[in-house]
Design a protein around this motif. Structure first.
Motif, PDB file in Angstrom:
ATOM      1  N   SER A 133      46.127  28.593  20.437  1.00  0.00           N
ATOM      2  CA  SER A 133      44.833  28.205  20.995  1.00  0.00           C
ATOM      3  C   SER A 133      45.002  27.417  22.295  1.00  0.00           C
ATOM      4  O   SER A 133      44.113  27.406  23.139  1.00  0.00           O
ATOM      5  N   LEU A 134      46.171  26.786  22.454  1.00  0.00           N
ATOM      6  CA  LEU A 134      46.415  26.040  23.691  1.00  0.00           C
ATOM      7  C   LEU A 134      46.324  26.926  24.921  1.00  0.00           C
ATOM      8  O   LEU A 134      45.957  26.469  25.993  1.00  0.00           O
ATOM      9  N   VAL A 135      46.720  28.157  24.772  1.00  0.00           N
ATOM     10  CA  VAL A 135      46.718  29.058  25.934  1.00  0.00           C
ATOM     11  C   VAL A 135      45.768  30.237  25.736  1.00  0.00           C
ATOM     12  O   VAL A 135      45.891  31.266  26.390  1.00  0.00           O
ATOM     13  N   ALA A 136      44.801  30.031  24.824  1.00  0.00           N
ATOM     14  CA  ALA A 136      43.928  31.152  24.443  1.00  0.00           C
ATOM     15  C   ALA A 136      43.184  31.755  25.637  1.00  0.00           C
ATOM     16  O   ALA A 136      43.098  32.979  25.757  1.00  0.00           O
ATOM     17  N   ASP A 137      42.683  30.895  26.508  1.00  0.00           N
ATOM     18  CA  ASP A 137      41.902  31.424  27.636  1.00  0.00           C
ATOM     19  C   ASP A 137      42.756  32.312  28.526  1.00  0.00           C
ATOM     20  O   ASP A 137      42.336  33.397  28.949  1.00  0.00           O
ATOM     21  N   GLU A 138      43.933  31.822  28.794  1.00  0.00           N
ATOM     22  CA  GLU A 138      44.825  32.621  29.652  1.00  0.00           C
ATOM     23  C   GLU A 138      45.267  33.910  28.967  1.00  0.00           C
ATOM     24  O   GLU A 138      45.385  34.957  29.615  1.00  0.00           O
ATOM     25  N   LEU A 139      45.534  33.827  27.668  1.00  0.00           N
ATOM     26  CA  LEU A 139      45.936  35.042  26.944  1.00  0.00           C
ATOM     27  C   LEU A 139      44.847  36.093  27.020  1.00  0.00           C
ATOM     28  O   LEU A 139      45.114  37.281  27.182  1.00  0.00           O
ATOM     29  N   PHE A 140      43.615  35.617  26.893  1.00  0.00           N
ATOM     30  CA  PHE A 140      42.475  36.517  26.933  1.00  0.00           C
ATOM     31  C   PHE A 140      42.428  37.243  28.276  1.00  0.00           C
ATOM     32  O   PHE A 140      42.249  38.459  28.359  1.00  0.00           O
ATOM     33  N   ILE A 141      42.632  36.469  29.339  1.00  0.00           N
ATOM     34  CA  ILE A 141      42.595  37.052  30.689  1.00  0.00           C
ATOM     35  C   ILE A 141      43.741  38.045  30.886  1.00  0.00           C
ATOM     36  O   ILE A 141      43.551  39.135  31.428  1.00  0.00           O
ATOM     37  N   ILE A 142      44.927  37.655  30.414  1.00  0.00           N
ATOM     38  CA  ILE A 142      46.084  38.545  30.573  1.00  0.00           C
ATOM     39  C   ILE A 142      45.876  39.852  29.817  1.00  0.00           C
ATOM     40  O   ILE A 142      46.127  40.939  30.335  1.00  0.00           O
ATOM     41  N   ALA A 143      45.382  39.727  28.587  1.00  0.00           N
ATOM     42  CA  ALA A 143      45.158  40.937  27.783  1.00  0.00           C
ATOM     43  C   ALA A 143      44.141  41.835  28.474  1.00  0.00           C
ATOM     44  O   ALA A 143      44.323  43.050  28.558  1.00  0.00           O
ATOM     45  N   ASN A 144      43.080  41.229  28.986  1.00  0.00           N
ATOM     46  CA  ASN A 144      42.062  42.029  29.667  1.00  0.00           C
ATOM     47  C   ASN A 144      42.596  42.666  30.931  1.00  0.00           C
ATOM     48  O   ASN A 144      42.231  43.795  31.266  1.00  0.00           O
ATOM     49  N   ARG A 145      43.445  41.931  31.627  1.00  0.00           N
ATOM     50  CA  ARG A 145      43.997  42.453  32.867  1.00  0.00           C
ATOM     51  C   ARG A 145      44.898  43.650  32.572  1.00  0.00           C
ATOM     52  O   ARG A 145      44.826  44.682  33.241  1.00  0.00           O
ATOM     53  N   LEU A 146      45.731  43.517  31.542  1.00  0.00           N
ATOM     54  CA  LEU A 146      46.599  44.636  31.167  1.00  0.00           C
ATOM     55  C   LEU A 146      45.758  45.829  30.737  1.00  0.00           C
ATOM     56  O   LEU A 146      46.045  46.976  31.077  1.00  0.00           O
ATOM     57  N   ARG A 147      44.712  45.526  29.984  1.00  0.00           N
ATOM     58  CA  ARG A 147      43.871  46.599  29.486  1.00  0.00           C
ATOM     59  C   ARG A 147      43.157  47.314  30.635  1.00  0.00           C
ATOM     60  O   ARG A 147      43.106  48.542  30.695  1.00  0.00           O
ATOM     61  N   ALA A 148      42.629  46.521  31.554  1.00  0.00           N
ATOM     62  CA  ALA A 148      41.911  47.107  32.694  1.00  0.00           C
ATOM     63  C   ALA A 148      42.843  47.993  33.512  1.00  0.00           C
ATOM     64  O   ALA A 148      42.455  49.070  33.963  1.00  0.00           O
ATOM     65  N   MET A 149      44.074  47.536  33.659  1.00  0.00           N
ATOM     66  CA  MET A 149      45.050  48.303  34.419  1.00  0.00           C
ATOM     67  C   MET A 149      45.279  49.665  33.756  1.00  0.00           C
ATOM     68  O   MET A 149      45.292  50.698  34.416  1.00  0.00           O
ATOM     69  N   VAL A 150      45.429  49.639  32.445  1.00  0.00           N
ATOM     70  CA  VAL A 150      45.666  50.889  31.725  1.00  0.00           C
ATOM     71  C   VAL A 150      44.453  51.804  31.807  1.00  0.00           C
ATOM     72  O   VAL A 150      44.575  53.011  32.035  1.00  0.00           O
ATOM     73  N   VAL A 151      43.283  51.215  31.641  1.00  0.00           N
ATOM     74  CA  VAL A 151      42.048  52.004  31.656  1.00  0.00           C
ATOM     75  C   VAL A 151      41.867  52.701  32.996  1.00  0.00           C
ATOM     76  O   VAL A 151      41.352  53.819  33.074  1.00  0.00           O
ATOM     77  N   ALA A 152      42.330  52.039  34.066  1.00  0.00           N
ATOM     78  CA  ALA A 152      42.142  52.613  35.402  1.00  0.00           C
ATOM     79  C   ALA A 152      43.107  53.755  35.682  1.00  0.00           C
ATOM     80  O   ALA A 152      43.011  54.415  36.704  1.00  0.00           O
ATOM     81  N   GLU A 153      44.021  53.981  34.766  1.00  0.00           N
ATOM     82  CA  GLU A 153      45.062  54.986  35.018  1.00  0.00           C
ATOM     83  C   GLU A 153      44.706  56.368  34.490  1.00  0.00           C
ATOM     84  O   GLU A 153      43.606  56.607  34.028  1.00  0.00           O
ATOM     85  N   VAL A 154      45.686  57.245  34.560  1.00  0.00           N
ATOM     86  CA  VAL A 154      45.515  58.611  34.080  1.00  0.00           C
ATOM     87  C   VAL A 154      44.986  58.602  32.635  1.00  0.00           C
ATOM     88  O   VAL A 154      45.610  58.018  31.751  1.00  0.00           O
TER      89      VAL A 154
END
Lengths: 415, 415
Positions: A79-100
């Motif tokens: 929970s100490l880094v929950a906000d950042e984890l959320f952003i990182i997960a979303n960023r990775l996900r967005a990157m994948v979604v934008a791909e082939v």
């Protein structure tokens, strides 16, 4: 049928992280795939994604001061880094979604965070970043380029993303099956998604990891993480091809475990320290923490493969031994019951051999000694944190306690 | 049976390079594998290998002055850099041999150079290095780090090695089969060596390529070649998953061909120029040469898949069309015979459809127009070389003529 097997295989791999493969596959079947996305558009996104990460400068980890006053309240490292984890997960996900699109369902799956989602590696890395967030000694600080604090944090987040991408790529590639295995009907995600797509999805993540690494413009860090990819291959190869003697060697087992599990977390911890401009003993202590945490983690994983959540033998998935993969509990048991060696040499193709081995294991101290070894590594990880240069900064102290707390969680977890 | 299929598949892939898969596999069967090599020893070799490449400073390409006096005698581009190619091939081979034995037979195969062995990509890159070996303009030279000439050549050789490793890794991964394909009995090297080993061997080469790249300590070059790996994945994915409309689109085909074939050679040509300290238009011209040469090469490859060495239709391996992969000759033929489109949409699972398509192709100008398009790209590649800053240095002129000569060889080759 295959789907159920694949889910079981995946659940056992991801149990510690609380991922929920079932929900993903249901969504995939319900047709949540992107139907089209032009390649050039995808490439456009792609470039802006990593190079544009500076836009996230202002996202820093936040400590809930009230809930976690130093040295008293119990800590939840995640929970100490929950906000950042959320952003990182979303960023990775967005990157994948934008791909082939064809790779999307394969890769997005791994970056989807459920309600209980926990991300072990990024959590460790973000906490390490905070734990080392101290002024550089004058002798060092004079000679190095100073990142702005937010820029440094953004670069360290990038290491967390890269680490997760390398980890997922290795999972995908490790699961690619030989034709022989396919015939034996062993299940895995790749049996559902196809070997070829699993290879491409893994390659895609590796290549993205390389591009992201290059964008950090730190050749020592590039070299460190490139070597990790080599270690992952070496570890997998060591597991595939062993002589009978190697299969019964604790030294060989620990070396393989370092390559397969501990190298990634230890070297990415070191990368976090290097990006912070630390030199000499600090990056080495960060490495030592990661190495010992990784080894402890894997040793407990090996115990849980036998016991599952129940702590009684044979309640785990037994997937290692059934694949002829020999881990620490059996290696310790051999020391007490040398007759186990013969079974190991036969490779456990026969399910009855597995039962006999479990009998021996139950009579031995194999499980207990594996747990003790895990505890020893956890203790060494704690010592590495304690050896870091003193700081009276509250955030730094909290993060260090969270890293220590993680070592306890790793050795006491039952799932 | 499988062995024969695998050899056929491989021969068709490697025909231009004169590799001889047969001799390798015979040797492999005769048991030339290393039997053991400790991992730590292997790692020791590994590190000294790339970091120690400076020991080869004194190896530079030699021109046989008598045989190739400027602008008169016919050139053999391959023999101009033969000594260096030999060294590079041996270096790659030694690196593989020093590694985990189980990967050795898989990877060494690709780096073994037979008597007729030609290495297209390294040849282009070494010639490009010589072609750009001119003094930097003062405005540029003032601001950049100067490599010693031998050190620069050594770094450019490293690009040639990295390019070859990436190329071979992509071949290995492209051939990984889906379970469905395995069932259909399609042959490939991986059918013999196993999917899993092919994946690991490819990963091994990719990770070595990354480590070697990192050792160059040039983040622009790292980024360039990391992007190439992404392009290879994108290209393969585009080939795997196409809508009926995409399969009939020349634009889509050319984009895929760039990703799969031309990106690697074009961006590595650019990397050669960047390492030389060139800026502005020179790296772009190097890129343009590589891009157009790569596209011309692939277009002729697509023609040869139909004609083989004989120039008559149906004498090639027909492996593309039989796998439902639509290339330029068919795309041009569709413009004349729209009824071909229906066959393309059915995917050529039925061998009779292949025969019908060949009939249409024979009546069309498909083969001819593909050759013309290849010639157009070859001409553009020549123009890029002609646009390089003038130099009266004889070596530079000879190398540029060799690069021009390669464009002719690419479009006139019959195997």
């Amino acid at each position: 049928m295959y789907l159920r097997r694949a889910l079981r295989s995946l659940s056992s791999r991801t149990r510690f992280f609380g991922w929920r493969p079932e929900s993903f596959l249901m969504e995939a079947r319900a047709g949540t795939l992107l139907t089209s996305s032009s390649i050039s558009k995808a490439l456009g996104f792609r470039e802006s994604f990593f190079w544009g990460s500076h836009g996230l400068h202002d996202i820093r980890y936040q400590i809930d001061q009230e809930r976690n006053s130093p040295a008293e309240e119990p800590l939840d490292p995640f929970s100490l880094v929950a906000d950042e984890l959320f952003i990182i997960a979303n960023r990775l996900r967005a990157m994948v979604v934008a791909e082939v699109p064809k790779l999307e369902s394969a890769a997005e799956y791994f970056f989807k965070m459920g309600v209980e989602g926990k991300r072990f590696r990024p959590t460790v890395l973000l906490l390490m970043a905070s734990a080392l967030n101290m002024p550089l000694p004058h002798s060092v600080a004079d000679g190095v380029f100073h990142s702005l604090p937010n820029e440094l944090r953004s670069r360290q987040q990038c290491i967390a993303e890269i680490t997760e991408m390398i980890h997922v790529a290795s999972l995908l590639h490790d699961d690619v099956l030989d034709d022989a295995e396919t015939r034996r009907g062993v299940g895995s995600l790749n049996f559902v998604m196809g070997n070829k797509l699993a290879v491409l999805a893994g390659d895609f993540l590796l290549s993205r990891a390389c591009v992201a690494l290059a964008s950090l413009k730190n050749t020592e860090v590039v070299s460190l993480l490139a070597t990790v990819v080599e270690h992952l291959v070496t570890g997998e190869t060591m597991q595939m091809s062993t002589t009978s003697e190697q299969r019964c060697s604790m030294e060989y087992y620990l070396q393989k475990t370092y390559y397969k599990t501990a190298s990634l977390i230890s070297n990415s911890c070191k990368a976090i320290a290097l990006l912070a401009g630390q030199t000499a003993e600090v990056p080495m202590l960060a490495y030592e923490y990661g190495r010992n945490l990784g080894l402890a983690f894997q040793l407990i994983d090996d115990v849980l493969d036998f016991t599952g959540t129940s702590a009684s033998l044979g309640k785990g998935s037994l997937s290692d031994i059934r694949h002829g993969i020999i881990t620490a509990p059996i290696l310790f048991a051999i020391e007490e019951f040398p007759q186990l060696r013969e079974l190991v040499e036969r490779g456990f193709d026969n399910p009855e051999d597995v039962d006999v081995a479990l009998d021996y294991l139950g009579k031995s101290r194999g499980i207990q000694r594996t747990k003790e070894l895990a505890q020893e590594h956890a203790n060494r990880a704690v010592k590495a944190i304690e050896a870091l240069p003193y700081s009276d900064d509250e955030d730094i102290q909290t993060s260090r306690r969270a890293l220590v707390d993680l070592t306890h969680r790793v050795v006491t977890r039952t799932k």
